[in-house]
Design a protein around this motif. Structure first.
Motif: not given
Length: 516
Positions: A257-261, A285-289, A306-309
């Motif tokens: 999740s956002y901040g926990k990739i 999606q925030c984890g892709y890059i 973008e930020i969670q499952i």
């Protein structure tokens, strides 16, 4: 290594006496000589005062045998009998007379704690007061003697088990148990040496072979096993010359999740390092890059959020799924997890936020495939099984939970315990350096990677916990406890594999035989 219950230890003694055509007194002599040999190798005749405190049962009898051999070899020995009952065991009485016939300085009888012997910090105390058969509360005056041990600051060496410590319950009064610096346990260690509530009663332990008949050891099933290199080495799966990545499975790590990739990154790297053929990550999606740049070996699939499952959609069927690292517990994520579990056909390794979501909804637990592996830390475990009164209650509740949902439950800790059906598997690797963020994500990845390449869930759990701990043991030699981080543990997985085939170092000193 099998860890025998109190009842099984008694049965083993009886079996050995009959099978080997010896008396219980001869078995006690064998035990005492083994303890004496252990001490004699290390002390080499040193004249430090040795105070041997014996009860009036068989543990005290063992102590008397040790005292006799120490006296015969010229050691500075003083022996005391803790006279807490009028009843004596037969073998105690035989060895009491044998000691009296060996030395002019007969054992001192202690009937209360009014006249405690003087013990100095540099002296040695041998504790042979109570064994595993203790079935009564420790008298107040005997507790005073134990407190006298502590106050003396002398080194305490316990015979088989620290006096006052039960094999299957936590003491109500800590002062009623001897605090041992070292315990020599007969044949196998005791489960209480590995539990948070009771491990403090002996700083170190060692199991000595007292000659319990091999047929009994091999044929007796125990509810507890100790897992070390000898137990996991047969699980190792060598690779053929023409192997390719398709032979070793496709692991999926689902979480983030956002901040926990970072949690997904650690678990994914660990899965590949443990031997999975391929690893995919399903993340928002925030984890892709972050994943594509920090872990190029992974394939990445993203949620539409973008930020969670929020909705798990896969165009492949993974060999195994590691579920939960960094996932978060947002309501949309809970709904997505429920939908995923309802249709999933792959084996699961469940950790972190996925466990917290399951703990809040029993219906989700019923969706888990049989032999799913759950890896909770203590607080997550409490949410799953409820509060416990002590470690034995915790293990009972954990067994009931594992049987109810037909899962494998891994209780993480200093001695991680894997629970499956009615059996407990106690791990021997690991150190305090693992008390660091992300180490649990690495364990999830290791177990996931093992299942991916063909280990069954039980083997993957035992082998995975062992490798994870051994990796930390090897890397901590470079980092120290405080500086060990989860990434170091991933680096150490290769070392842990290589260590499986490393020859053990030979002991520098060989055992001496008793000359009598």
């Amino acid at each position: 290594m099998k860890l025998f219950s109190k009842e099984q230890i008694y049965q083993g003694d009886a079996f050995t006496v009959k099978a080997q055509n010896i008396t219980s007194t001869e078995l006690m002599e064998r035990v005492g000589i083994q303890i004496f040999n252990w001490l004699h190798i290390r002390m080499q005749g040193a004249q430090v005062p040795i105070h041997i405190f014996c009860g009036i049962g068989n543990n005290g009898g063992d102590g008397l045998v040790v005292a006799r051999h120490l006296v015969e070899h010229g050691y500075n020995v003083k022996t005391y009998i803790i006279n807490y009952s009028k009843t004596r065991s037969k073998d105690f009485l035989i060895n009491y007379e044998a000691l009296k016939n060996t030395t002019k300085e007969w054992p001192t009888m202690l009937d209360n704690s009014d006249h405690l012997p003087e013990i100095h910090p540099n002296d040695i105390i041998i504790d042979a007061v109570f064994g595993i058969g203790l079935n009564r509360e420790v008298d107040a005056w005997v507790i005073d003697i134990f407190n006298h041990f502590r106050a003396s600051k002398a080194f305490v060496f316990s015979v088989d088990i620290p006096s006052g410590l039960d094999t299957d319950k936590v003491p109500e009064n800590p002062e009623s148990v001897v605090n041992a610096g070292y315990t020599l346990s007969f044949q196998t260690p005791k489960l209480v040496f590995f539990l948070p509530d009771t491990e403090k009663y002996t700083v170190q332990w060692e199991a000595i072979n007292i000659g319990i008949d091999e047929a009994y050891i091999k044929s007796t099933e125990t509810q507890v096993e100790l897992i070390g290199k000898n137990e996991v080495l047969p699980m190792y799966q060598p690779r053929g010359k023409f192997s390719h990545k398709g032979n070793f499975g496709h692991a999926l790590i689902l979480g983030g999740s956002y901040g926990k990739i970072g949690a997904v990154t650690l678990a994914s790297k660990a899965a590949l390092s443990a031997g999975a053929g391929k690893v995919s990550c399903y993340v928002p999606q925030c984890g892709y890059i972050p994943l594509q740049t920090s872990f190029p070996e992974a394939m990445v699939v993203t949620d539409h959020s973008e930020i969670q499952i929020t909705d798990v959609q896969l165009d492949f069927t993974p060999t195994v799924v590691g579920l939960g690292p960094g996932m978060g517990t947002h309501e949309n994520t809970k709904a997505a997890l429920k939908s995923f579990l309802a249709t999933n056909k792959s084996p699961l390794v469940v950790d972190a936020d996925a466990l917290n979501i399951l703990a809040g909804d029993d219906s989700l637990l019923k969706l888990l495939p049989e032999l799913s592996v759950l890896t909770p830390h203590p607080k997550e475990l409490e949410r799953l099984i409820g509060k416990w009164t002590d470690d034995f209650d915790k293990l009972k509740k954990a067994k009931n939970f594992a049987k109810l949902y037909k899962v494998i439950l891994i209780i993480k800790g200093a001695h991680t315990i894997t629970v499956f059906n009615d059996k407990l598997y106690v791990n021997t690797t690991g150190n305090p350096g693992l008390a660091t963020a992300g180490s649990g994500d690495v364990l999830t990845g290791v177990i996931t990677g093992l299942i991916a390449q063909g280990f069954d869930a039980v083997q993957a759990s035992l082998f995975g916990v062992y490798l994870h701990g051994k990796s930390a043991d090897l890397k901590v030699e470079e980092t120290g406890y405080q500086s060990l981080i989860a990434s170091h543990v991933i680096e150490g997985i290769a070392l842990a594999y290589l260590d499986l085939f490393k020859e053990p170092e030979r002991p520098e000193i060989e055992e001496v035989e008793d000359k009598k």
